[in-house]
Design a protein around this motif. Structure first.
Motif, PDB file in Angstrom:
ATOM      1  N   ASP A 173      43.029  30.522  94.733  1.00 26.68           N
ATOM      2  CA  ASP A 173      43.691  29.484  95.183  1.00 26.68           C
ATOM      3  C   ASP A 173      44.228  27.806  94.624  1.00 26.68           C
ATOM      4  OD1 ASP A 173      45.518  31.258  96.635  1.00 26.68           O
ATOM      5  OD2 ASP A 173      45.542  30.519  98.492  1.00 26.68           O
ATOM      6  N   GLN A 174      42.181  27.348  94.777  1.00 22.66           N
ATOM      7  CA  GLN A 174      41.821  26.491  94.517  1.00 22.66           C
ATOM      8  C   GLN A 174      41.992  26.643  92.649  1.00 22.66           C
ATOM      9  OE1 GLN A 174      38.132  25.587  95.321  1.00 22.66           O
ATOM     10  NE2 GLN A 174      38.707  23.516  94.730  1.00 22.66           N
ATOM     11  N   ALA A 175      41.897  27.539  92.854  1.00 21.08           N
ATOM     12  CA  ALA A 175      41.038  27.103  91.086  1.00 21.08           C
ATOM     13  C   ALA A 175      42.917  27.220  90.551  1.00 21.08           C
ATOM     14  CB  ALA A 175      40.402  28.746  90.675  1.00 21.08           C
ATOM     15  N   ARG A 176      43.654  28.441  91.285  1.00 17.14           N
ATOM     16  CA  ARG A 176      44.809  27.447  90.405  1.00 17.14           C
ATOM     17  C   ARG A 176      45.990  26.437  90.613  1.00 17.14           C
ATOM     18  NH1 ARG A 176      48.088  32.247  89.874  1.00 17.14           N
ATOM     19  NH2 ARG A 176      47.600  33.227  91.226  1.00 17.14           N
ATOM     20  N   GLU A 177      45.023  26.013  91.911  1.00 21.40           N
ATOM     21  CA  GLU A 177      45.436  24.170  92.136  1.00 21.40           C
ATOM     22  C   GLU A 177      45.302  23.782  90.787  1.00 21.40           C
ATOM     23  OE1 GLU A 177      44.776  23.520  96.299  1.00 21.40           O
ATOM     24  OE2 GLU A 177      46.944  25.147  97.266  1.00 21.40           O
ATOM     25  N   GLN A 178      43.725  23.545  90.246  1.00 22.30           N
ATOM     26  CA  GLN A 178      43.350  23.139  89.638  1.00 22.30           C
ATOM     27  C   GLN A 178      44.061  22.484  88.587  1.00 22.30           C
ATOM     28  OE1 GLN A 178      39.241  24.651  90.848  1.00 22.30           O
ATOM     29  NE2 GLN A 178      38.317  22.611  90.949  1.00 22.30           N
ATOM     30  N   VAL A 179      43.713  24.089  87.886  1.00 22.51           N
ATOM     31  CA  VAL A 179      44.728  23.945  86.661  1.00 22.51           C
ATOM     32  C   VAL A 179      45.765  23.342  86.365  1.00 22.51           C
ATOM     33  CG1 VAL A 179      45.673  25.666  84.791  1.00 22.51           C
ATOM     34  CG2 VAL A 179      43.180  26.833  85.668  1.00 22.51           C
ATOM     35  N   ALA A 180      46.754  23.629  87.523  1.00 21.68           N
ATOM     36  CA  ALA A 180      47.603  23.272  87.597  1.00 21.68           C
ATOM     37  C   ALA A 180      47.578  21.950  87.469  1.00 21.68           C
ATOM     38  CB  ALA A 180      48.713  23.251  88.814  1.00 21.68           C
ATOM     39  N   ALA A 181      47.439  21.418  88.434  1.00 18.40           N
ATOM     40  CA  ALA A 181      46.841  19.577  88.399  1.00 18.40           C
ATOM     41  C   ALA A 181      46.767  19.264  87.079  1.00 18.40           C
ATOM     42  CB  ALA A 181      45.658  19.664  89.834  1.00 18.40           C
ATOM     43  N   LEU A 182      45.539  19.929  86.070  1.00 25.94           N
ATOM     44  CA  LEU A 182      45.807  19.228  84.795  1.00 25.94           C
ATOM     45  C   LEU A 182      46.584  19.424  84.331  1.00 25.94           C
ATOM     46  CD1 LEU A 182      43.178  18.085  82.668  1.00 25.94           C
ATOM     47  CD2 LEU A 182      43.021  20.525  82.329  1.00 25.94           C
ATOM     48  N   ILE A 183      48.135  19.871  84.141  1.00 18.23           N
ATOM     49  CA  ILE A 183      48.691  19.731  83.465  1.00 18.23           C
ATOM     50  C   ILE A 183      49.939  19.597  83.743  1.00 18.23           C
ATOM     51  CG2 ILE A 183      47.859  21.343  81.317  1.00 18.23           C
ATOM     52  CD1 ILE A 183      49.512  23.255  82.932  1.00 18.23           C
ATOM     53  N   ASN A 184      49.595  18.893  85.910  1.00 18.15           N
ATOM     54  CA  ASN A 184      50.835  18.802  86.198  1.00 18.15           C
ATOM     55  C   ASN A 184      52.004  19.956  86.371  1.00 18.15           C
ATOM     56  OD1 ASN A 184      52.286  16.578  87.887  1.00 18.15           O
ATOM     57  ND2 ASN A 184      53.418  16.127  86.345  1.00 18.15           N
ATOM     58  N   THR A 185      51.575  20.385  86.927  1.00 20.34           N
ATOM     59  CA  THR A 185      52.274  22.016  86.928  1.00 20.34           C
ATOM     60  C   THR A 185      52.285  22.694  88.667  1.00 20.34           C
ATOM     61  OG1 THR A 185      53.987  23.534  86.675  1.00 20.34           O
ATOM     62  CG2 THR A 185      51.125  22.872  86.642  1.00 20.34           C
ATOM     63  N   ASP A 186      53.135  23.397  89.202  1.00 20.98           N
ATOM     64  CA  ASP A 186      53.471  23.924  90.460  1.00 20.98           C
ATOM     65  C   ASP A 186      52.115  24.533  90.242  1.00 20.98           C
ATOM     66  OD1 ASP A 186      53.696  25.766  92.255  1.00 20.98           O
ATOM     67  OD2 ASP A 186      55.753  25.219  92.523  1.00 20.98           O
ATOM     68  N   PRO A 187      51.509  25.081  90.833  1.00 20.92           N
ATOM     69  CA  PRO A 187      50.311  25.842  91.509  1.00 20.92           C
ATOM     70  C   PRO A 187      51.454  27.115  90.664  1.00 20.92           C
ATOM     71  CG  PRO A 187      50.579  24.597  92.961  1.00 20.92           C
ATOM     72  CD  PRO A 187      51.141  23.925  92.360  1.00 20.92           C
ATOM     73  N   ARG A 188      52.760  27.632  91.341  1.00 19.33           N
ATOM     74  CA  ARG A 188      53.253  29.166  91.678  1.00 19.33           C
ATOM     75  C   ARG A 188      53.424  29.217  90.395  1.00 19.33           C
ATOM     76  NH1 ARG A 188      57.425  28.015  96.307  1.00 19.33           N
ATOM     77  NH2 ARG A 188      57.340  26.001  94.483  1.00 19.33           N
ATOM     78  N   ASN A 189      53.158  28.383  89.585  1.00 18.01           N
ATOM     79  CA  ASN A 189      54.208  28.906  87.663  1.00 18.01           C
ATOM     80  C   ASN A 189      52.748  29.363  86.681  1.00 18.01           C
ATOM     81  OD1 ASN A 189      56.487  27.611  88.021  1.00 18.01           O
ATOM     82  ND2 ASN A 189      55.727  25.458  87.683  1.00 18.01           N
ATOM     83  N   VAL A 190      51.269  29.467  87.413  1.00 25.22           N
ATOM     84  CA  VAL A 190      50.238  29.233  86.556  1.00 25.22           C
ATOM     85  C   VAL A 190      50.011  31.331  86.655  1.00 25.22           C
ATOM     86  CG1 VAL A 190      47.642  29.323  86.288  1.00 25.22           C
ATOM     87  CG2 VAL A 190      49.031  27.611  87.145  1.00 25.22           C
ATOM     88  N   VAL A 191      49.629  31.716  85.640  1.00 23.65           N
ATOM     89  CA  VAL A 191      50.237  32.888  85.809  1.00 23.65           C
ATOM     90  C   VAL A 191      48.591  33.946  84.985  1.00 23.65           C
ATOM     91  CG1 VAL A 191      50.741  35.363  84.935  1.00 23.65           C
ATOM     92  CG2 VAL A 191      52.329  33.840  85.542  1.00 23.65           C
TER      93      VAL A 191
END
Ligand SMILES: Cc1ncc(COP(=O)(O)O)c(C=O)c1O
Length: 389
Positions: free
Chosen positions: A51-69
Protein backbone atom coordinates in the motif's frame (compact mmCIF):
# COMPACT_ATOMS: atom_id res chain seq x y z
CA UNK A 1 40.36 8.85 -10.18
CA UNK A 2 37.68 7.91 -12.69
CA UNK A 3 36.53 4.28 -12.57
CA UNK A 4 36.27 2.61 -15.97
CA UNK A 5 34.27 1.71 -17.89
CA UNK A 6 32.17 4.79 -17.20
CA UNK A 7 28.47 4.00 -17.22
CA UNK A 8 26.72 6.39 -19.60
CA UNK A 9 23.82 4.19 -20.66
CA UNK A 10 21.11 5.32 -18.25
CA UNK A 11 18.35 4.97 -20.85
CA UNK A 12 19.03 1.23 -21.05
CA UNK A 13 18.86 0.82 -17.30
CA UNK A 14 19.99 2.55 -14.13
CA UNK A 15 21.95 1.37 -11.14
CA UNK A 16 19.60 0.42 -8.32
CA UNK A 17 20.05 3.22 -5.77
CA UNK A 18 21.64 1.84 -2.55
CA UNK A 19 18.77 3.44 -0.58
CA UNK A 20 16.34 1.43 -2.70
CA UNK A 21 18.26 -1.80 -2.06
CA UNK A 22 18.22 -1.06 1.69
CA UNK A 23 14.46 -0.51 1.62
CA UNK A 24 13.92 -3.82 -0.20
CA UNK A 25 16.13 -6.10 1.90
CA UNK A 26 13.82 -6.73 4.90
CA UNK A 27 11.08 -7.90 2.54
CA UNK A 28 13.08 -10.91 1.38
CA UNK A 29 13.55 -12.57 4.75
CA UNK A 30 12.04 -10.70 7.70
CA UNK A 31 8.76 -9.46 6.31
CA UNK A 32 8.26 -12.16 3.71
CA UNK A 33 4.48 -12.65 3.84
CA UNK A 34 2.13 -12.93 0.90
CA UNK A 35 0.25 -9.65 0.55
CA UNK A 36 -2.87 -11.65 -0.26
CA UNK A 37 -2.79 -13.55 3.06
CA UNK A 38 -5.49 -11.76 4.99
CA UNK A 39 -5.57 -13.99 8.06
CA UNK A 40 -2.25 -13.20 9.78
CA UNK A 41 0.32 -10.57 10.58
CA UNK A 42 2.79 -11.73 7.88
CA UNK A 43 0.25 -10.98 5.20
CA UNK A 44 -0.90 -7.70 6.76
CA UNK A 45 2.67 -6.38 6.92
CA UNK A 46 3.29 -7.28 3.31
CA UNK A 47 0.02 -5.63 2.32
CA UNK A 48 0.95 -2.48 4.27
CA UNK A 49 4.27 -2.31 2.42
CA UNK A 50 2.51 -2.71 -0.94
CA UNK A 51 0.00 0.00 0.00
CA UNK A 52 2.79 2.38 0.91
CA UNK A 53 4.67 1.69 -2.33
CA UNK A 54 1.49 2.15 -4.34
CA UNK A 55 1.09 5.56 -2.73
CA UNK A 56 4.72 6.47 -3.47
CA UNK A 57 4.39 5.53 -7.15
CA UNK A 58 1.07 7.38 -7.41
CA UNK A 59 2.47 10.47 -5.68
CA UNK A 60 5.31 10.84 -8.19
CA UNK A 61 2.81 11.18 -11.02
CA UNK A 62 -0.02 12.76 -9.05
CA UNK A 63 -2.62 10.07 -9.41
CA UNK A 64 -4.96 8.07 -7.21
CA UNK A 65 -3.09 5.02 -5.83
CA UNK A 66 -6.06 2.90 -6.94
CA UNK A 67 -5.05 3.61 -10.55
CA UNK A 68 -1.72 1.79 -10.12
CA UNK A 69 -1.63 -1.79 -11.46
CA UNK A 70 1.72 -3.44 -10.71
CA UNK A 71 3.17 -5.50 -13.56
CA UNK A 72 6.52 -7.16 -14.30
CA UNK A 73 7.70 -4.03 -16.13
CA UNK A 74 6.72 -1.67 -18.88
CA UNK A 75 6.75 -4.33 -21.59
CA UNK A 76 3.98 -6.13 -19.77
CA UNK A 77 2.20 -2.86 -18.95
CA UNK A 78 2.09 -1.84 -22.63
CA UNK A 79 1.04 -5.35 -23.71
CA UNK A 80 -1.76 -5.21 -21.14
CA UNK A 81 -2.91 -1.80 -22.36
CA UNK A 82 -2.81 -2.67 -26.05
CA UNK A 83 -3.90 -6.31 -26.18
CA UNK A 84 -6.20 -5.86 -23.20
CA UNK A 85 -8.18 -3.18 -25.04
CA UNK A 86 -8.02 -4.52 -28.59
CA UNK A 87 -8.49 -8.29 -28.19
CA UNK A 88 -12.06 -8.05 -26.84
CA UNK A 89 -12.97 -5.73 -29.73
CA UNK A 90 -11.53 -8.19 -32.25
CA UNK A 91 -13.79 -10.91 -30.83
CA UNK A 92 -16.93 -8.82 -31.34
CA UNK A 93 -18.59 -10.17 -34.45
CA UNK A 94 -20.31 -7.88 -36.89
CA UNK A 95 -18.41 -4.69 -35.97
CA UNK A 96 -15.68 -3.13 -38.15
CA UNK A 97 -12.08 -3.97 -37.14
CA UNK A 98 -10.72 -1.71 -34.38
CA UNK A 99 -8.22 0.88 -35.49
CA UNK A 100 -4.99 1.68 -33.62
CA UNK A 101 -2.86 4.79 -34.18
CA UNK A 102 0.80 4.91 -33.19
CA UNK A 103 4.07 6.19 -34.68
CA UNK A 104 7.35 4.92 -36.03
CA UNK A 105 9.54 6.00 -33.12
CA UNK A 106 7.83 3.98 -30.36
CA UNK A 107 9.65 1.38 -28.31
CA UNK A 108 9.21 -2.21 -29.44
CA UNK A 109 7.21 -2.89 -26.27
CA UNK A 110 4.49 -0.82 -27.97
CA UNK A 111 5.14 -1.51 -31.65
CA UNK A 112 5.32 -5.29 -31.39
CA UNK A 113 1.99 -5.87 -29.58
CA UNK A 114 0.35 -3.43 -32.02
CA UNK A 115 1.80 -5.35 -34.97
CA UNK A 116 0.50 -8.54 -33.42
CA UNK A 117 -2.98 -6.99 -33.22
CA UNK A 118 -2.58 -6.06 -36.89
CA UNK A 119 -1.85 -9.68 -37.78
CA UNK A 120 -5.08 -10.64 -36.02
CA UNK A 121 -7.07 -8.14 -38.11
CA UNK A 122 -6.86 -4.79 -36.33
CA UNK A 123 -6.33 -1.83 -38.67
CA UNK A 124 -3.14 0.01 -37.76
CA UNK A 125 -1.89 3.47 -38.71
CA UNK A 126 1.80 4.06 -37.98
CA UNK A 127 2.44 7.78 -38.27
CA UNK A 128 5.78 9.13 -39.44
CA UNK A 129 7.68 11.46 -37.10
CA UNK A 130 9.36 14.76 -37.98
CA UNK A 131 13.14 15.17 -38.15
CA UNK A 132 13.27 15.65 -34.37
CA UNK A 133 11.23 12.50 -33.71
CA UNK A 134 7.98 14.26 -32.77
CA UNK A 135 4.37 13.46 -33.55
CA UNK A 136 1.98 16.40 -33.77
CA UNK A 137 -1.65 16.53 -32.60
CA UNK A 138 -2.57 17.55 -36.17
CA UNK A 139 -1.13 14.30 -37.52
CA UNK A 140 -3.23 12.34 -35.04
CA UNK A 141 -6.33 14.44 -35.83
CA UNK A 142 -5.93 13.70 -39.54
CA UNK A 143 -6.13 9.94 -39.06
CA UNK A 144 -8.56 9.63 -36.12
CA UNK A 145 -11.77 7.99 -37.29
CA UNK A 146 -14.92 6.47 -35.82
CA UNK A 147 -13.26 3.05 -35.64
CA UNK A 148 -10.21 4.32 -33.72
CA UNK A 149 -10.11 2.33 -30.49
CA UNK A 150 -6.66 3.25 -29.22
CA UNK A 151 -3.95 5.86 -29.74
CA UNK A 152 -0.50 5.03 -28.38
CA UNK A 153 2.18 7.74 -28.28
CA UNK A 154 5.19 7.80 -25.96
CA UNK A 155 5.99 10.72 -23.70
CA UNK A 156 9.79 10.70 -24.18
CA UNK A 157 11.81 8.68 -26.64
CA UNK A 158 14.35 6.20 -25.27
CA UNK A 159 16.92 6.77 -28.01
CA UNK A 160 16.83 10.47 -28.84
CA UNK A 161 15.02 11.80 -25.77
CA UNK A 162 12.40 13.72 -27.76
CA UNK A 163 9.31 14.72 -25.77
CA UNK A 164 5.93 14.49 -27.50
CA UNK A 165 3.05 16.97 -27.00
CA UNK A 166 0.95 14.45 -25.07
CA UNK A 167 -1.32 16.98 -23.33
CA UNK A 168 -2.58 18.26 -26.70
CA UNK A 169 -2.88 14.75 -28.14
CA UNK A 170 -4.78 13.64 -25.03
CA UNK A 171 -7.22 16.56 -25.36
CA UNK A 172 -7.90 15.54 -28.91
CA UNK A 173 -8.41 11.88 -27.96
CA UNK A 174 -10.72 12.84 -25.11
CA UNK A 175 -12.83 15.01 -27.41
CA UNK A 176 -13.31 11.94 -29.65
CA UNK A 177 -13.73 9.53 -26.71
CA UNK A 178 -10.71 7.48 -27.80
CA UNK A 179 -8.42 5.98 -25.11
CA UNK A 180 -4.81 7.17 -25.18
CA UNK A 181 -1.97 4.92 -24.04
CA UNK A 182 1.32 6.63 -23.24
CA UNK A 183 4.68 4.95 -22.60
CA UNK A 184 6.18 7.25 -19.96
CA UNK A 185 9.06 4.93 -19.02
CA UNK A 186 11.88 7.31 -19.90
CA UNK A 187 10.14 10.36 -18.50
CA UNK A 188 9.48 8.93 -15.04
CA UNK A 189 11.71 10.66 -12.50
CA UNK A 190 13.33 12.73 -15.25
CA UNK A 191 10.47 15.07 -16.07
CA UNK A 192 7.64 16.16 -13.79
CA UNK A 193 4.60 14.05 -14.71
CA UNK A 194 1.09 14.90 -13.58
CA UNK A 195 -1.26 12.12 -14.65
CA UNK A 196 -4.28 14.41 -14.44
CA UNK A 197 -2.67 17.16 -16.52
CA UNK A 198 -1.16 14.70 -18.98
CA UNK A 199 -4.63 13.38 -19.75
CA UNK A 200 -3.63 9.93 -21.03
CA UNK A 201 -5.87 7.04 -19.90
CA UNK A 202 -3.21 4.33 -19.69
CA UNK A 203 0.44 4.99 -18.78
CA UNK A 204 3.29 2.45 -18.77
CA UNK A 205 6.06 2.78 -16.17
CA UNK A 206 9.16 0.80 -15.25
CA UNK A 207 11.20 0.83 -12.04
CA UNK A 208 14.63 0.05 -13.49
CA UNK A 209 14.87 3.32 -15.42
CA UNK A 210 14.37 5.29 -12.23
CA UNK A 211 17.07 3.69 -10.04
CA UNK A 212 14.74 0.91 -8.90
CA UNK A 213 14.92 -2.87 -9.43
CA UNK A 214 14.38 -4.70 -12.73
CA UNK A 215 11.28 -6.81 -13.26
CA UNK A 216 8.71 -4.44 -11.79
CA UNK A 217 6.64 -1.69 -13.36
CA UNK A 218 3.08 -0.51 -13.54
CA UNK A 219 0.23 0.30 -15.84
CA UNK A 220 -1.67 3.36 -14.64
CA UNK A 221 -5.31 2.87 -15.56
CA UNK A 222 -7.68 5.83 -15.38
CA UNK A 223 -10.65 4.85 -13.25
CA UNK A 224 -14.14 5.56 -14.46
CA UNK A 225 -13.38 5.37 -18.19
CA UNK A 226 -14.95 2.11 -19.35
CA UNK A 227 -13.43 2.37 -22.83
CA UNK A 228 -9.95 2.50 -21.28
CA UNK A 229 -10.27 -0.54 -19.00
CA UNK A 230 -8.24 -3.40 -20.48
CA UNK A 231 -9.17 -7.04 -20.21
CA UNK A 232 -6.56 -8.90 -18.10
CA UNK A 233 -3.96 -10.97 -19.99
CA UNK A 234 -3.51 -13.42 -17.13
CA UNK A 235 -6.17 -15.43 -15.38
CA UNK A 236 -5.64 -16.37 -11.78
CA UNK A 237 -6.20 -14.99 -8.32
CA UNK A 238 -7.63 -11.67 -9.47
CA UNK A 239 -4.91 -9.52 -7.89
CA UNK A 240 -4.51 -5.85 -8.78
CA UNK A 241 -8.21 -5.20 -9.04
CA UNK A 242 -8.60 -8.14 -11.40
CA UNK A 243 -6.19 -6.69 -13.96
CA UNK A 244 -3.03 -8.62 -13.15
CA UNK A 245 -3.22 -11.94 -11.37
CA UNK A 246 -0.15 -13.31 -9.63
CA UNK A 247 1.37 -13.12 -6.15
CA UNK A 248 2.75 -9.64 -5.67
CA UNK A 249 6.59 -9.42 -5.62
CA UNK A 250 6.66 -7.40 -2.40
CA UNK A 251 10.43 -6.59 -2.28
CA UNK A 252 10.36 -5.33 -5.89
CA UNK A 253 7.23 -3.29 -5.28
CA UNK A 254 8.79 -1.78 -2.16
CA UNK A 255 11.87 -0.94 -4.24
CA UNK A 256 9.77 0.70 -6.95
CA UNK A 257 8.00 2.77 -4.29
CA UNK A 258 11.27 3.85 -2.66
CA UNK A 259 12.74 4.73 -6.06
CA UNK A 260 9.73 6.92 -6.85
CA UNK A 261 9.91 8.61 -3.45
CA UNK A 262 13.59 9.48 -3.99
CA UNK A 263 12.96 10.58 -7.58
CA UNK A 264 10.24 12.96 -6.41
CA UNK A 265 12.52 14.43 -3.76
CA UNK A 266 15.44 15.10 -6.12
CA UNK A 267 13.77 15.51 -9.51
CA UNK A 268 14.44 19.20 -10.15
CA UNK A 269 18.00 19.26 -8.83
CA UNK A 270 18.88 16.03 -10.58
CA UNK A 271 17.40 17.10 -13.92
CA UNK A 272 19.36 20.37 -13.77
CA UNK A 273 22.49 18.47 -12.89
CA UNK A 274 22.29 15.84 -15.64
CA UNK A 275 21.28 18.39 -18.25
CA UNK A 276 24.26 20.57 -17.41
CA UNK A 277 26.58 17.53 -17.61
CA UNK A 278 24.99 16.70 -20.98
CA UNK A 279 25.54 20.28 -22.16
CA UNK A 280 29.20 20.16 -21.10
CA UNK A 281 29.67 16.88 -22.98
CA UNK A 282 28.06 18.30 -26.10
CA UNK A 283 29.98 21.57 -26.00
CA UNK A 284 33.26 19.66 -25.67
CA UNK A 285 32.42 17.24 -28.51
CA UNK A 286 31.05 19.90 -30.85
CA UNK A 287 33.94 22.31 -30.29
CA UNK A 288 36.66 19.69 -30.70
CA UNK A 289 35.22 17.56 -33.51
CA UNK A 290 33.56 18.39 -36.79
CA UNK A 291 31.09 16.28 -38.76
CA UNK A 292 28.69 15.68 -35.87
CA UNK A 293 24.90 15.68 -36.00
CA UNK A 294 22.74 15.70 -32.88
CA UNK A 295 19.66 13.52 -33.07
CA UNK A 296 16.47 14.64 -31.39
CA UNK A 297 14.72 17.88 -30.59
CA UNK A 298 16.89 20.89 -29.69
CA UNK A 299 14.83 21.84 -26.62
CA UNK A 300 12.00 19.32 -26.07
CA UNK A 301 14.21 16.50 -24.87
CA UNK A 302 15.12 14.48 -21.79
CA UNK A 303 17.71 16.16 -19.59
CA UNK A 304 20.41 13.45 -19.68
CA UNK A 305 20.08 12.45 -23.32
CA UNK A 306 22.66 13.10 -26.02
CA UNK A 307 22.44 11.14 -29.25
CA UNK A 308 25.12 11.99 -31.80
CA UNK A 309 25.93 10.73 -35.31
CA UNK A 310 29.57 10.83 -36.38
CA UNK A 311 30.22 11.43 -40.07
CA UNK A 312 33.05 9.68 -41.88
CA UNK A 313 33.44 6.77 -39.51
CA UNK A 314 32.38 3.12 -39.48
CA UNK A 315 29.85 2.46 -36.72
CA UNK A 316 31.10 -1.01 -35.77
CA UNK A 317 34.71 0.17 -35.59
CA UNK A 318 33.64 3.15 -33.47
CA UNK A 319 31.73 0.99 -31.00
CA UNK A 320 34.52 -1.57 -30.78
CA UNK A 321 37.02 1.18 -30.05
CA UNK A 322 35.11 2.69 -27.13
CA UNK A 323 35.71 0.12 -24.41
CA UNK A 324 36.19 2.64 -21.61
CA UNK A 325 32.71 4.08 -21.77
CA UNK A 326 29.40 2.22 -21.68
CA UNK A 327 27.09 3.79 -24.27
CA UNK A 328 24.61 2.48 -26.81
CA UNK A 329 25.17 2.44 -30.54
CA UNK A 330 22.77 3.23 -33.35
CA UNK A 331 22.37 -0.47 -33.96
CA UNK A 332 19.76 -2.08 -31.78
CA UNK A 333 21.02 -5.45 -30.61
CA UNK A 334 17.55 -6.86 -30.15
CA UNK A 335 18.11 -9.66 -32.63
CA UNK A 336 21.04 -11.86 -33.61
CA UNK A 337 21.83 -9.44 -36.44
CA UNK A 338 22.12 -5.90 -35.07
CA UNK A 339 19.69 -3.73 -37.02
CA UNK A 340 20.14 0.01 -37.58
CA UNK A 341 17.91 1.80 -35.07
CA UNK A 342 14.34 2.20 -36.32
CA UNK A 343 14.14 5.55 -34.48
CA UNK A 344 17.15 7.08 -36.25
CA UNK A 345 15.83 5.73 -39.53
CA UNK A 346 12.45 7.29 -38.77
CA UNK A 347 14.03 10.74 -38.37
CA UNK A 348 15.74 10.35 -41.74
CA UNK A 349 19.29 9.29 -40.90
CA UNK A 350 21.00 7.07 -43.47
CA UNK A 351 21.87 3.51 -42.42
CA UNK A 352 25.54 4.41 -42.42
CA UNK A 353 25.06 7.44 -40.15
CA UNK A 354 22.64 5.51 -37.98
CA UNK A 355 25.25 2.86 -37.31
CA UNK A 356 27.84 5.54 -36.53
CA UNK A 357 25.68 7.03 -33.76
CA UNK A 358 26.16 6.96 -30.02
CA UNK A 359 23.52 7.41 -27.35
CA UNK A 360 24.85 8.90 -24.14
CA UNK A 361 22.45 8.58 -21.21
CA UNK A 362 23.71 10.63 -18.26
CA UNK A 363 22.29 9.83 -14.86
CA UNK A 364 22.25 10.32 -11.09
CA UNK A 365 25.64 8.78 -10.38
CA UNK A 366 27.70 10.47 -13.12
CA UNK A 367 30.26 13.08 -12.08
CA UNK A 368 31.81 16.07 -13.90
CA UNK A 369 35.16 14.20 -13.91
CA UNK A 370 33.57 11.26 -15.71
CA UNK A 371 32.07 13.57 -18.32
CA UNK A 372 35.43 15.26 -18.87
CA UNK A 373 37.13 11.90 -19.24
CA UNK A 374 34.45 10.66 -21.63
CA UNK A 375 34.74 13.81 -23.76
CA UNK A 376 38.56 13.48 -24.02
CA UNK A 377 38.25 9.79 -24.80
CA UNK A 378 35.61 10.16 -27.54
CA UNK A 379 37.45 13.09 -29.19
CA UNK A 380 40.74 11.20 -29.18
CA UNK A 381 39.15 7.96 -30.47
CA UNK A 382 37.18 9.63 -33.26
CA UNK A 383 40.23 11.61 -34.39
CA UNK A 384 42.36 8.47 -34.39
CA UNK A 385 39.81 6.48 -36.38
CA UNK A 386 39.25 9.26 -38.89
CA UNK A 387 43.01 9.68 -39.39
CA UNK A 388 43.52 5.97 -39.94
CA UNK A 389 41.11 5.76 -42.91
C1 LIG B 1 10.57 3.69 -23.76
C2 LIG B 1 10.59 2.31 -23.18
N1 LIG B 1 9.45 1.59 -23.14
C3 LIG B 1 9.41 0.36 -22.64
C4 LIG B 1 10.53 -0.25 -22.15
C5 LIG B 1 10.45 -1.65 -21.59
O1 LIG B 1 10.52 -1.60 -20.19
P1 LIG B 1 10.77 -2.92 -19.31
O2 LIG B 1 12.24 -3.17 -19.39
O3 LIG B 1 10.32 -2.53 -17.94
O4 LIG B 1 9.94 -4.00 -19.87
C6 LIG B 1 11.75 0.45 -22.19
C7 LIG B 1 13.00 -0.20 -21.72
O5 LIG B 1 13.85 -0.53 -22.49
C8 LIG B 1 11.78 1.76 -22.71
O6 LIG B 1 12.90 2.47 -22.77
Amino acid sequence: MVQKPIYLDNHATTQCDPRVVAAMLPYFSETFGNAASTSHRFGWEAQDAVDQAREQVAALINTDPRNVVFTSGATEASNLAIKGLIQPLLRKSGSPPPNIITNKAEHRATLDPIKKMQRTDAAVTILPVDESGRVTPEQVADVLCDETSLVSIMLANNEIGTINPIVEIAELCRSRNVPLHCDAVQALGRLPIDFEELGADLVSLSAHKVYGPKGIGALIVRRGNRRARPEPLLDGGGHENGLRSGTLPVPSIVGFGAACQIAGDVLQVESDNVSSLRDVLWSRLSSELDGLQVNGHPTEKLPGNLNVSFEGIDGDVLMNSLKEIAVSSGSACTSAEPEPSHVLRAIGRSDQLTRASLRFGIGRFNTPEEIDYAADYVVETVNRLRNST
